[in-house]
Scaffold this motif. Structure first.
Motif, PDB file in Angstrom:
ATOM      1  N   GLY A 116      46.326 -13.662  -2.477  1.00  0.00           N
ATOM      2  CA  GLY A 116      47.672 -14.172  -2.731  1.00  0.00           C
ATOM      3  C   GLY A 116      47.757 -15.008  -3.991  1.00  0.00           C
ATOM      4  N   GLN A 117      48.471 -16.126  -3.899  1.00  0.00           N
ATOM      5  CA  GLN A 117      48.714 -16.997  -5.042  1.00  0.00           C
ATOM      6  C   GLN A 117      47.406 -17.606  -5.548  1.00  0.00           C
ATOM      7  OE1 GLN A 117      51.433 -17.516  -6.706  1.00  0.00           O
ATOM      8  NE2 GLN A 117      50.683 -19.131  -8.026  1.00  0.00           N
ATOM      9  N   LYS A 118      47.156 -17.464  -6.830  1.00  0.00           N
ATOM     10  CA  LYS A 118      45.932 -18.011  -7.414  1.00  0.00           C
ATOM     11  C   LYS A 118      46.225 -18.927  -8.594  1.00  0.00           C
ATOM     12  CE  LYS A 118      43.143 -13.957  -6.165  1.00  0.00           C
ATOM     13  NZ  LYS A 118      42.267 -12.876  -6.664  1.00  0.00           N
ATOM     14  N   LYS A 119      47.477 -19.241  -8.793  1.00  0.00           N
ATOM     15  CA  LYS A 119      47.811 -20.101  -9.927  1.00  0.00           C
ATOM     16  C   LYS A 119      47.259 -21.503  -9.692  1.00  0.00           C
ATOM     17  CE  LYS A 119      50.302 -17.089 -12.226  1.00  0.00           C
ATOM     18  NZ  LYS A 119      49.850 -16.535 -13.504  1.00  0.00           N
ATOM     19  N   LEU A 120      46.546 -22.025 -10.658  1.00  0.00           N
ATOM     20  CA  LEU A 120      46.013 -23.372 -10.558  1.00  0.00           C
ATOM     21  C   LEU A 120      47.143 -24.366 -10.748  1.00  0.00           C
ATOM     22  CD1 LEU A 120      43.570 -25.244 -10.328  1.00  0.00           C
ATOM     23  CD2 LEU A 120      43.317 -25.096 -12.802  1.00  0.00           C
ATOM     24  N   PRO A 121      47.424 -25.187  -9.745  1.00  0.00           N
ATOM     25  CA  PRO A 121      48.522 -26.145  -9.874  1.00  0.00           C
ATOM     26  C   PRO A 121      48.379 -27.026 -11.111  1.00  0.00           C
ATOM     27  CG  PRO A 121      47.685 -26.099  -7.631  1.00  0.00           C
ATOM     28  CD  PRO A 121      46.753 -25.269  -8.465  1.00  0.00           C
ATOM     29  N   GLY A 122      49.433 -27.068 -11.901  1.00  0.00           N
ATOM     30  CA  GLY A 122      49.440 -27.932 -13.079  1.00  0.00           C
ATOM     31  C   GLY A 122      49.060 -27.244 -14.372  1.00  0.00           C
ATOM     32  N   THR A 123      48.519 -26.003 -14.294  1.00  0.00           N
ATOM     33  CA  THR A 123      48.097 -25.321 -15.516  1.00  0.00           C
ATOM     34  C   THR A 123      48.726 -23.943 -15.676  1.00  0.00           C
ATOM     35  OG1 THR A 123      46.193 -24.184 -14.549  1.00  0.00           O
ATOM     36  CG2 THR A 123      45.852 -26.456 -15.284  1.00  0.00           C
ATOM     37  N   GLY A 124      49.008 -23.277 -14.558  1.00  0.00           N
ATOM     38  CA  GLY A 124      49.510 -21.902 -14.636  1.00  0.00           C
ATOM     39  C   GLY A 124      48.408 -20.883 -14.752  1.00  0.00           C
ATOM     40  N   ASN A 125      47.136 -21.333 -14.837  1.00  0.00           N
ATOM     41  CA  ASN A 125      46.014 -20.406 -14.951  1.00  0.00           C
ATOM     42  C   ASN A 125      45.658 -19.819 -13.585  1.00  0.00           C
ATOM     43  OD1 ASN A 125      45.856 -21.061 -17.639  1.00  0.00           O
ATOM     44  ND2 ASN A 125      44.246 -22.574 -17.359  1.00  0.00           N
ATOM     45  N   ASP A 180      27.140 -26.914 -12.658  1.00  0.00           N
ATOM     46  CA  ASP A 180      27.877 -26.340 -13.788  1.00  0.00           C
ATOM     47  C   ASP A 180      29.224 -25.822 -13.303  1.00  0.00           C
ATOM     48  OD1 ASP A 180      25.883 -26.785 -15.692  1.00  0.00           O
ATOM     49  OD2 ASP A 180      24.834 -24.935 -15.134  1.00  0.00           O
ATOM     50  N   LEU A 181      30.285 -26.294 -13.952  1.00  0.00           N
ATOM     51  CA  LEU A 181      31.631 -25.887 -13.568  1.00  0.00           C
ATOM     52  C   LEU A 181      32.435 -25.501 -14.796  1.00  0.00           C
ATOM     53  CD1 LEU A 181      32.326 -28.844 -11.128  1.00  0.00           C
ATOM     54  CD2 LEU A 181      32.311 -26.444 -10.423  1.00  0.00           C
ATOM     55  N   ASP A 182      33.230 -24.429 -14.672  1.00  0.00           N
ATOM     56  CA  ASP A 182      34.152 -24.121 -15.753  1.00  0.00           C
ATOM     57  C   ASP A 182      35.315 -25.113 -15.715  1.00  0.00           C
ATOM     58  OD1 ASP A 182      36.558 -22.844 -14.238  1.00  0.00           O
ATOM     59  OD2 ASP A 182      34.789 -21.831 -13.429  1.00  0.00           O
ATOM     60  N   LYS A 183      36.096 -25.145 -16.752  1.00  0.00           N
ATOM     61  CA  LYS A 183      37.141 -26.159 -16.901  1.00  0.00           C
ATOM     62  C   LYS A 183      38.149 -26.114 -15.752  1.00  0.00           C
ATOM     63  CE  LYS A 183      40.384 -25.570 -19.968  1.00  0.00           C
ATOM     64  NZ  LYS A 183      41.114 -25.421 -21.262  1.00  0.00           N
ATOM     65  N   ASP A 184      38.591 -24.911 -15.366  1.00  0.00           N
ATOM     66  CA  ASP A 184      39.603 -24.795 -14.320  1.00  0.00           C
ATOM     67  C   ASP A 184      39.058 -25.213 -12.955  1.00  0.00           C
ATOM     68  OD1 ASP A 184      41.539 -24.001 -16.078  1.00  0.00           O
ATOM     69  OD2 ASP A 184      41.275 -21.855 -15.707  1.00  0.00           O
ATOM     70  N   SER A 185      37.806 -24.845 -12.675  1.00  0.00           N
ATOM     71  CA  SER A 185      37.198 -25.235 -11.397  1.00  0.00           C
ATOM     72  C   SER A 185      37.061 -26.745 -11.306  1.00  0.00           C
ATOM     73  CB  SER A 185      35.828 -24.579 -11.235  1.00  0.00           C
ATOM     74  OG  SER A 185      35.945 -23.181 -11.116  1.00  0.00           O
ATOM     75  N   LEU A 186      36.691 -27.356 -12.419  1.00  0.00           N
ATOM     76  CA  LEU A 186      36.559 -28.810 -12.439  1.00  0.00           C
ATOM     77  C   LEU A 186      37.922 -29.473 -12.210  1.00  0.00           C
ATOM     78  CD1 LEU A 186      34.820 -31.308 -12.829  1.00  0.00           C
ATOM     79  CD2 LEU A 186      35.180 -31.111 -15.302  1.00  0.00           C
ATOM     80  N   LEU A 187      38.955 -28.916 -12.820  1.00  0.00           N
ATOM     81  CA  LEU A 187      40.292 -29.483 -12.652  1.00  0.00           C
ATOM     82  C   LEU A 187      40.747 -29.360 -11.193  1.00  0.00           C
ATOM     83  CD1 LEU A 187      42.808 -30.752 -13.820  1.00  0.00           C
ATOM     84  CD2 LEU A 187      43.606 -28.483 -14.522  1.00  0.00           C
ATOM     85  N   LEU A 188      40.450 -28.238 -10.553  1.00  0.00           N
ATOM     86  CA  LEU A 188      40.832 -28.057  -9.156  1.00  0.00           C
ATOM     87  C   LEU A 188      40.091 -29.054  -8.268  1.00  0.00           C
ATOM     88  CD1 LEU A 188      42.674 -26.296  -7.418  1.00  0.00           C
ATOM     89  CD2 LEU A 188      40.750 -24.758  -7.044  1.00  0.00           C
ATOM     90  N   LEU A 189      38.818 -29.306  -8.583  1.00  0.00           N
ATOM     91  CA  LEU A 189      38.052 -30.296  -7.823  1.00  0.00           C
ATOM     92  C   LEU A 189      38.600 -31.704  -8.034  1.00  0.00           C
ATOM     93  CD1 LEU A 189      34.294 -29.225  -8.071  1.00  0.00           C
ATOM     94  CD2 LEU A 189      35.793 -29.159  -6.089  1.00  0.00           C
ATOM     95  N   GLU A 190      39.036 -32.001  -9.244  1.00  0.00           N
ATOM     96  CA  GLU A 190      39.654 -33.306  -9.510  1.00  0.00           C
ATOM     97  C   GLU A 190      40.904 -33.490  -8.653  1.00  0.00           C
ATOM     98  OE1 GLU A 190      40.167 -34.662 -13.608  1.00  0.00           O
ATOM     99  OE2 GLU A 190      38.797 -33.074 -14.250  1.00  0.00           O
TER     100      GLU A 190
END
Length: 330
Positions: A116-125, A180-190
């Motif tokens: 389903g929805q995979k948009k990262l909240p706050g980025t649109g990625n 090791d985390l990519d930028k989007d994964s790190l943002l989601l964890l934050e």
């Protein structure tokens, strides 16, 4: 329980993966662990420190339990320790492999999240994530964390940073040193950290990090050679309405909802949760050609409607067939 393990030919081999998906206080698991100990003594593994450590590590990975009731999980973990505890001193750190989770809905919810929805909240990625719906909101965990088997490290970091009242960026710096985390994964964890920190500051700390770790356990496990247990016997009408609504697609998918219209609304011939539980476990947790043995209510072999669907012994319209090897009337 002893008879069922005998029928599954479980002899305590620590390389065999065994799951009790509704373990209660751990009856099947403790009997299985006792057989492991017998085999260790017979093979003289318990006299060799290296082999003893190797065997205990295998057991902690391979003899696993799930249950939805947190008190049952505490009891099962305690019994696990009582049965195997003196051998666990050779392994550090340890995690008793009994998890407080929803055996049926977890794989379904995560499949829904992936599709389903995979948009990262706050980025649109777009970012793949798993999610856990709770009364305090939805917690989202990057799929990469689970794929790389880093969930334990993340949940430990969440707990430690919450306890130290770290700010969001301080948590990000701390977890980045661990994995090791990519930028989007790190943002989601934050964002996840901010959610839990806000709950903590409101006095609503429900040990959320541990809840997350337990709840995702079913999707982290490799398939099992054997599944043994006593699934819940609960009639459809006694299930919570919200749970019935979420699970209805599963009943339909497995052909357990064979009645239409008025009959279906009335409960479809006394459907029992044990039916759905059996099919989900065979589908999501069992290896190809693995074996499942359940102590199950006799009604699944008698009722019309959903009982007919259960007795098809096929996972969905076009899924693989289940081969029934034995049915004992106790």
């Amino acid at each position: 329980a002893e008879r069922l393990l005998n029928q599954l030919r479980y002899d305590g081999d620590p390389d065999i993966r065994l799951l009790d998906p509704s373990c209660g206080s751990g009856t099947f698991l403790t009997l299985a662990l006792a057989r492991v100990r017998e085999k260790m003594a017979f093979k003289l593994w318990d006299r060799d420190r290296h082999k003893r450590k190797e065997c205990v590590n295998k057991v902690l990975n391979n003899v696993v339990g799930f249950d939805l009731n947190p008190l049952a999980v505490i009891a099962a973990r305690t019994n696990y320790l009582l049965t195997f505890g003196d051998l666990l001193r050779y392994v550090r750190p340890i995690e008793i492999p009994i998890y407080n989770c929803d055996t049926i809905l977890t794989p379904v919810l995560q499949k829904k999240a992936q599709g389903g929805q995979k948009k990262l909240p706050g980025t649109g990625n777009d970012i793949p994530y798993f999610y856990l719906p709770t009364t305090a909101g939805e917690f989202r965990m990057p799929k990469s964390v689970l794929d790389q088997k880093n969930l334990s490290k993340v949940t430990v970091a969440l707990e430690e940073c919450i306890a130290s009242d770290y700010k969001q960026k301080e948590f990000a710096n701390s977890i980045s040193k661990e994995i090791d985390l990519d930028k989007d994964s790190l943002l989601l964890l934050e964002q996840l950290y901010s959610q839990i920190l806000a709950l903590e500051r409101k006095g609503k700390n429900g040990v959320w990090a541990r809840l997350i770790k337990n709840s995702f356990a079913p999707v982290l496990q490799e398939p099992f050679d054997l599944i043994a247990g006593n699934p819940p016997w609960v009639n459809w009408e006694y299930l919570p309405e919200s749970w019935r609504e979420i699970s209805k697609t599963l009943w339909v998918h497995y052909g357990l909802f064979s009645l239409k219209g008025h009959a279906a609304r009335l409960g479809g011939g006394k459907k029992d949760l044990a039916m759905l539980f059996t099919y989900v476990c065979a589908d999501h947790y069992l290896k190809h050609r693995g074996q499942l043995g359940f102590v199950i209510t006799q009604t699944v072999f008698k009722t019309k409607g959903s009982g007919d669907g259960f007795r098809r012994f096929q996972l969905g319209e076009k899924g693989p067939a289940l081969g029934v090897k034995a049915v004992d009337d106790l």
